[in-house]
Write a protein that holds these residues in place. Sequence first.
Motif, PDB file in Angstrom:
ATOM      1  N   PRO A   1       0.888  -1.154   0.037  1.00  0.00           N
ATOM      2  CA  PRO A   1      -0.004   0.080   0.093  1.00  0.00           C
ATOM      3  C   PRO A   1       0.895   1.298  -0.059  1.00  0.00           C
ATOM      4  N   ALA A   2       0.262   2.339  -0.187  1.00  0.00           N
ATOM      5  CA  ALA A   2       0.834   3.754  -0.287  1.00  0.00           C
ATOM      6  C   ALA A   2       1.584   3.960   1.146  1.00  0.00           C
ATOM      7  N   ARG A   3       0.924   3.496   2.082  1.00  0.00           N
ATOM      8  CA  ARG A   3       1.501   3.765   3.473  1.00  0.00           C
ATOM      9  C   ARG A   3       0.986   2.462   4.319  1.00  0.00           C
ATOM     10  N   PHE A   4       1.947   1.992   5.043  1.00  0.00           N
ATOM     11  CA  PHE A   4       1.586   0.918   5.950  1.00  0.00           C
ATOM     12  C   PHE A   4       2.539   1.274   7.292  1.00  0.00           C
ATOM     13  N   LYS A   5       1.988   0.385   8.366  1.00  0.00           N
ATOM     14  CA  LYS A   5       2.614   0.560   9.795  1.00  0.00           C
ATOM     15  C   LYS A   5       3.774  -0.013   9.733  1.00  0.00           C
ATOM     16  N   LYS A   6       4.830   0.770  10.232  1.00  0.00           N
ATOM     17  CA  LYS A   6       6.173   0.394  10.646  1.00  0.00           C
ATOM     18  C   LYS A   6       6.259   0.158  11.985  1.00  0.00           C
ATOM     19  N   HIS A   7       6.610  -1.081  12.500  1.00  0.00           N
ATOM     20  CA  HIS A   7       6.373  -1.426  14.035  1.00  0.00           C
ATOM     21  C   HIS A   7       7.774  -1.087  14.556  1.00  0.00           C
ATOM     22  N   GLN A   8       7.791  -0.676  15.571  1.00  0.00           N
ATOM     23  CA  GLN A   8       8.935  -0.192  16.567  1.00  0.00           C
ATOM     24  C   GLN A   8       9.528  -1.284  17.311  1.00  0.00           C
ATOM     25  N   TYR A   9      10.625  -1.460  17.535  1.00  0.00           N
ATOM     26  CA  TYR A   9      11.384  -2.448  18.327  1.00  0.00           C
ATOM     27  C   TYR A   9      11.387  -2.055  19.791  1.00  0.00           C
ATOM     28  N   ARG A  10      10.790  -2.778  20.568  1.00  0.00           N
ATOM     29  CA  ARG A  10      11.100  -2.536  22.110  1.00  0.00           C
ATOM     30  C   ARG A  10      12.388  -3.164  22.594  1.00  0.00           C
ATOM     31  N   LYS A  11      13.433  -2.138  22.837  1.00  0.00           N
ATOM     32  CA  LYS A  11      14.647  -2.988  23.333  1.00  0.00           C
ATOM     33  C   LYS A  11      14.725  -3.669  24.640  1.00  0.00           C
ATOM     34  N   PHE A  12      15.662  -4.530  24.621  1.00  0.00           N
ATOM     35  CA  PHE A  12      16.048  -5.112  25.991  1.00  0.00           C
ATOM     36  C   PHE A  12      16.190  -4.261  27.146  1.00  0.00           C
ATOM     37  N   PRO A  13      15.582  -4.686  28.347  1.00  0.00           N
ATOM     38  CA  PRO A  13      14.967  -5.658  28.692  1.00  0.00           C
ATOM     39  C   PRO A  13      13.654  -5.731  28.437  1.00  0.00           C
ATOM     40  N   GLY A  14      12.706  -4.510  28.074  1.00  0.00           N
ATOM     41  CA  GLY A  14      11.367  -4.599  27.842  1.00  0.00           C
ATOM     42  C   GLY A  14      10.742  -5.230  28.943  1.00  0.00           C
ATOM     43  N   LYS A  15       9.462  -5.933  28.486  1.00  0.00           N
ATOM     44  CA  LYS A  15       8.780  -6.780  29.524  1.00  0.00           C
ATOM     45  C   LYS A  15       9.183  -7.611  30.303  1.00  0.00           C
ATOM     46  N   GLU A  16       9.917  -8.648  29.561  1.00  0.00           N
ATOM     47  CA  GLU A  16      10.331  -9.948  30.119  1.00  0.00           C
ATOM     48  C   GLU A  16      11.876 -10.151  29.848  1.00  0.00           C
ATOM     49  N   GLY A  17      12.556  -9.300  29.287  1.00  0.00           N
ATOM     50  CA  GLY A  17      13.915  -9.597  29.056  1.00  0.00           C
ATOM     51  C   GLY A  17      14.796 -10.110  30.298  1.00  0.00           C
ATOM     52  N   ARG A  18      14.470  -9.468  31.480  1.00  0.00           N
ATOM     53  CA  ARG A  18      15.246 -10.085  32.567  1.00  0.00           C
ATOM     54  C   ARG A  18      15.165 -11.711  32.642  1.00  0.00           C
ATOM     55  N   TYR A  19      14.065 -12.181  32.252  1.00  0.00           N
ATOM     56  CA  TYR A  19      13.791 -13.709  32.411  1.00  0.00           C
ATOM     57  C   TYR A  19      14.739 -14.551  31.046  1.00  0.00           C
ATOM     58  N   LEU A  20      14.881 -13.820  30.055  1.00  0.00           N
ATOM     59  CA  LEU A  20      15.686 -14.265  28.873  1.00  0.00           C
ATOM     60  C   LEU A  20      17.294 -14.291  29.445  1.00  0.00           C
ATOM     61  N   LYS A  21      17.692 -13.330  30.066  1.00  0.00           N
ATOM     62  CA  LYS A  21      19.015 -13.192  30.673  1.00  0.00           C
ATOM     63  C   LYS A  21      19.282 -14.120  31.751  1.00  0.00           C
ATOM     64  N   LYS A  22      18.255 -14.361  32.504  1.00  0.00           N
ATOM     65  CA  LYS A  22      18.411 -15.275  33.670  1.00  0.00           C
ATOM     66  C   LYS A  22      18.367 -16.786  33.022  1.00  0.00           C
ATOM     67  N   LEU A  23      17.679 -17.096  31.940  1.00  0.00           N
ATOM     68  CA  LEU A  23      17.767 -18.334  31.332  1.00  0.00           C
ATOM     69  C   LEU A  23      19.124 -18.391  30.583  1.00  0.00           C
ATOM     70  N   LEU A  24      19.423 -17.677  29.910  1.00  0.00           N
ATOM     71  CA  LEU A  24      20.909 -17.676  29.165  1.00  0.00           C
ATOM     72  C   LEU A  24      22.021 -17.824  30.469  1.00  0.00           C
ATOM     73  N   ASP A  25      21.889 -17.037  31.432  1.00  0.00           N
ATOM     74  CA  ASP A  25      23.162 -17.549  32.505  1.00  0.00           C
ATOM     75  C   ASP A  25      22.820 -19.002  32.871  1.00  0.00           C
ATOM     76  N   GLU A  26      21.665 -19.373  33.219  1.00  0.00           N
ATOM     77  CA  GLU A  26      21.567 -20.707  33.676  1.00  0.00           C
ATOM     78  C   GLU A  26      22.018 -21.511  32.787  1.00  0.00           C
ATOM     79  N   LEU A  27      21.845 -21.446  31.424  1.00  0.00           N
ATOM     80  CA  LEU A  27      22.368 -22.434  30.463  1.00  0.00           C
ATOM     81  C   LEU A  27      23.640 -22.255  30.226  1.00  0.00           C
ATOM     82  N   ALA A  28      24.126 -21.247  30.402  1.00  0.00           N
ATOM     83  CA  ALA A  28      25.705 -21.142  30.399  1.00  0.00           C
ATOM     84  C   ALA A  28      26.250 -21.907  31.855  1.00  0.00           C
TER      85      ALA A  28
END
Length: 326
Positions: free
Chosen positions: A207-234
């Motif tokens: 279309p002539a115009r369409f929505k461009k979605h913004q990226y919510r940077k880390f940690p955002g809403k649950e990024g701290r859990y991703l880091k906790k998971l990566l820490d534990e996997l390491a």
Amino acid sequence: MSLSIYSSKIRAYSVRVFLFFLFLFLFDRGLFFLIKKAEAAFYDESGFEMKFSRYVKNKKFSTLILGTSRTYAGIHPRYMSEKLGRKAFREAQYGKGPEYNYYFYQMYKKHAGVPKAVIYGIDYFIFSSKSNKRWLSRFGNVYGEVDFFFHISLLVKYKPRIDDFLNNILTQLQEEAQGRQSKGNFIKAQKFIGIDPKKNNLITKKPARFKKHQYRKFPGKEGRYLKKLLDELAQDKVTVILVSLPDYYGTFVSHGQRRVFNREIRKLARKYKNTHFLNYNRLDTFPLKRMDYFRDGGYGKMNSHLSKKGGKVFNDMFLEDIKKFY
């Protein structure tokens, strides 16, 4: 009008107002209590851990696959078994974000043991979304205490939560009507290798115009859990493969900050010696414009899923690339 008559009318009016608000208060609390009871019954998966432990017993999975519905549509245990000779357990569905995946891993290694590798589908919207209570309920009470007297209206205070509950009911009814995965059917989900719909739900015309979605940077809403998971996997010495799956081209260009997203995930992966980032959401890596390779997506759309045909092509590529990690 005498003062006594005027005072009587004031008292009568005050009593009516008081009774109105009292009944409104009791109605609000009563209805909220019924909704809360129905919600608890709907979300109850107290038997999930027992079912899971029985299923994984002695199966010796080498790989755990985590992610949302994009991963469910795109990375398949069956292909891993056929092409790599590796047994994989897939725990991927919409609403399973970093918080859910962190708690699921605790349960997984308790019953299935520490895997050799974890494949994690990383979405553009990973830090802007929250894990659905429908799934988090598997790990106990996720609602917290409700103060019945502090708020004027609990129905208003907890409206987002009630809306979420009603949406989950509708979603489950749709899933069951269409014969798709229900909330407890994780065993059947292991065999799924995609859908080729008769008509793809794609927005193919730009279309002539369409929505461009913004990226919510880390940690955002649950990024701290991703880091906790990566820490534990390491700590557990697990090889981690973070994967950006392909999007249909219209969705790809609608991710207005995809370079920021890729740069941030790559930077996060570099913090861990055991973690690798593979990006297939690139025009020079995967044919993002092939309409038959996708079920949905398009200009202005945040989300996109591979079709069965596209998933087969992607798995041939992806599994060849990850051989070296085993």
